[in-house]
Design a protein around this motif. Structure first.
Motif, PDB file in Angstrom:
ATOM      1  N   GLU A  49       0.883  -1.278   0.009  1.00 30.30           N
ATOM      2  CA  GLU A  49      -0.165   0.059  -0.137  1.00 30.30           C
ATOM      3  C   GLU A  49       0.793   1.213   0.018  1.00 30.30           C
ATOM      4  O   GLU A  49       0.272   2.345  -0.190  1.00 30.30           O
ATOM      5  CB  GLU A  49      -0.995   0.100   1.288  1.00 30.30           C
ATOM      6  CG  GLU A  49      -2.050  -1.346   1.121  1.00 30.30           C
ATOM      7  CD  GLU A  49      -3.010  -0.931  -0.088  1.00 30.30           C
ATOM      8  OE1 GLU A  49      -3.467   0.293  -0.398  1.00 30.30           O
ATOM      9  OE2 GLU A  49      -3.141  -1.941  -0.738  1.00 30.30           O
ATOM     10  N   ASN A  50       2.180   1.133   0.211  1.00 24.93           N
ATOM     11  CA  ASN A  50       3.012   2.348   0.143  1.00 24.93           C
ATOM     12  C   ASN A  50       3.355   2.759  -1.243  1.00 24.93           C
ATOM     13  O   ASN A  50       4.124   1.993  -1.815  1.00 24.93           O
ATOM     14  CB  ASN A  50       4.170   2.073   1.141  1.00 24.93           C
ATOM     15  CG  ASN A  50       3.677   1.827   2.580  1.00 24.93           C
ATOM     16  OD1 ASN A  50       3.015   2.430   2.858  1.00 24.93           O
ATOM     17  ND2 ASN A  50       4.218   0.482   3.119  1.00 24.93           N
ATOM     18  N   GLU A  51       3.519   3.924  -1.525  1.00 21.10           N
ATOM     19  CA  GLU A  51       4.128   4.535  -2.658  1.00 21.10           C
ATOM     20  C   GLU A  51       5.487   4.534  -2.372  1.00 21.10           C
ATOM     21  O   GLU A  51       6.053   5.240  -1.795  1.00 21.10           O
ATOM     22  CB  GLU A  51       3.492   5.854  -2.947  1.00 21.10           C
ATOM     23  CG  GLU A  51       2.092   5.990  -3.348  1.00 21.10           C
ATOM     24  CD  GLU A  51       1.070   5.951  -2.138  1.00 21.10           C
ATOM     25  OE1 GLU A  51       1.485   6.073  -0.947  1.00 21.10           O
ATOM     26  OE2 GLU A  51      -0.110   6.028  -2.436  1.00 21.10           O
ATOM     27  N   ILE A  52       6.091   3.837  -3.510  1.00 16.06           N
ATOM     28  CA  ILE A  52       7.651   3.814  -3.485  1.00 16.06           C
ATOM     29  C   ILE A  52       8.463   4.485  -4.720  1.00 16.06           C
ATOM     30  O   ILE A  52       9.658   5.006  -4.513  1.00 16.06           O
ATOM     31  CB  ILE A  52       8.188   2.342  -3.295  1.00 16.06           C
ATOM     32  CG1 ILE A  52       7.874   1.554  -4.634  1.00 16.06           C
ATOM     33  CG2 ILE A  52       7.742   1.706  -2.039  1.00 16.06           C
ATOM     34  CD1 ILE A  52       8.599   0.227  -4.563  1.00 16.06           C
ATOM     35  N   ALA A  53       7.714   5.065  -5.752  1.00 12.88           N
ATOM     36  CA  ALA A  53       8.328   5.402  -6.769  1.00 12.88           C
ATOM     37  C   ALA A  53       7.432   6.224  -7.539  1.00 12.88           C
ATOM     38  O   ALA A  53       6.334   5.933  -7.566  1.00 12.88           O
ATOM     39  CB  ALA A  53       9.285   4.380  -7.564  1.00 12.88           C
ATOM     40  N   MET A  54       7.871   6.932  -8.621  1.00 12.82           N
ATOM     41  CA  MET A  54       7.055   7.706  -9.548  1.00 12.82           C
ATOM     42  C   MET A  54       7.736   8.250 -10.592  1.00 12.82           C
ATOM     43  O   MET A  54       9.038   8.199 -10.605  1.00 12.82           O
ATOM     44  CB  MET A  54       6.446   8.969  -8.888  1.00 12.82           C
ATOM     45  CG  MET A  54       7.452  10.035  -8.493  1.00 12.82           C
ATOM     46  SD  MET A  54       6.203  11.609  -7.701  1.00 12.82           S
ATOM     47  CE  MET A  54       7.709  12.684  -7.409  1.00 12.82           C
ATOM     48  N   GLY A  55       6.961   8.410 -11.530  1.00 20.20           N
ATOM     49  CA  GLY A  55       7.554   9.127 -12.745  1.00 20.20           C
ATOM     50  C   GLY A  55       6.663   9.910 -13.498  1.00 20.20           C
ATOM     51  O   GLY A  55       5.291   9.669 -13.680  1.00 20.20           O
ATOM     52  N   ARG A  56       6.946  10.852 -14.292  1.00 20.57           N
ATOM     53  CA  ARG A  56       6.209  11.984 -14.986  1.00 20.57           C
ATOM     54  C   ARG A  56       6.638  12.391 -16.228  1.00 20.57           C
ATOM     55  O   ARG A  56       7.554  12.678 -16.317  1.00 20.57           O
ATOM     56  CB  ARG A  56       5.679  13.076 -13.820  1.00 20.57           C
ATOM     57  CG  ARG A  56       4.543  13.831 -14.080  1.00 20.57           C
ATOM     58  CD  ARG A  56       4.333  14.897 -12.970  1.00 20.57           C
ATOM     59  NE  ARG A  56       4.989  15.897 -12.818  1.00 20.57           N
ATOM     60  CZ  ARG A  56       5.213  17.073 -13.626  1.00 20.57           C
ATOM     61  NH1 ARG A  56       4.170  17.242 -14.534  1.00 20.57           N
ATOM     62  NH2 ARG A  56       5.990  17.919 -13.155  1.00 20.57           N
ATOM     63  N   VAL A  57       5.717  12.766 -17.243  1.00 15.31           N
ATOM     64  CA  VAL A  57       6.188  13.215 -18.399  1.00 15.31           C
ATOM     65  C   VAL A  57       5.184  14.452 -18.843  1.00 15.31           C
ATOM     66  O   VAL A  57       4.119  14.374 -18.883  1.00 15.31           O
ATOM     67  CB  VAL A  57       6.321  12.326 -19.386  1.00 15.31           C
ATOM     68  CG1 VAL A  57       5.245  11.747 -19.746  1.00 15.31           C
ATOM     69  CG2 VAL A  57       6.896  13.091 -20.707  1.00 15.31           C
ATOM     70  N   ALA A  58       5.985  15.492 -19.310  1.00 13.88           N
ATOM     71  CA  ALA A  58       5.139  16.665 -19.697  1.00 13.88           C
ATOM     72  C   ALA A  58       5.404  16.723 -21.203  1.00 13.88           C
ATOM     73  O   ALA A  58       6.188  16.269 -21.641  1.00 13.88           O
ATOM     74  CB  ALA A  58       5.451  18.027 -19.126  1.00 13.88           C
TER      75      ALA A  58
END
Length: 139
Positions: A49-58
């Motif tokens: 249930e824990n957020e451990i990573a992310m990525g985003r693009v514009a």
């Protein structure tokens, strides 16, 4: 490990906490919420249930900038960053019209350049591009 991946479900709380986990400064809540809402694509990786990573693009369909690839320090070195980057690149490619091309850029953290080079990115300048430049505006 079996990670849970959520697409286009990034929120400010997760964004803030993950950036903070690697010592990055945060943007104002209003500014970040607008940016997240206007992202071309985002991905969040969870361990249970824990957020451990992310990525985003514009992006606008021709030019894309990969931003905010963050993996909590205790989860780094397990291929999560590679998984996020590959998901972003596949999403961009899958959504390009036939016969088109895209320019994808990013600004690497110091010392992380080799990670992106292994994924096919090239250092700038090179034979086709001059130096990358940036300007910060504080208000």
């Amino acid at each position: 490990m079996n990670w849970q991946i959520e697409e286009n479900n990034l929120d400010y709380k997760t964004y803030f906490a993950l950036r903070e986990s690697v010592g990055w400064s945060n943007f104002s809540p209003k500014q970040a919420e607008i940016a997240i809402a206007n992202s071309y694509y985002s991905i969040v990786v969870k361990d249970l249930e824990n957020e451990i990573a992310m990525g985003r693009v514009a992006g606008d369909g021709m030019y894309f900038t990969i931003v905010d690839i963050v993996v909590k320090p205790e989860f780094q070195g397990r291929g999560i960053g590679t998984m996020i980057l590959q998901a972003i690149l596949k999403h961009i490619e899958r959504n390009l019209p036939e016969g088109s091309r895209a320019s994808i850029g990013l600004i690497s953290e110091i010392g992380k350049e080799s990670f992106y080079i292994k994924q096919g990115f090239k250092l700038i300048p090179h034979q086709f591009c001059g130096c990358a430049l940036r300007k910060i505006i504080l208000k």
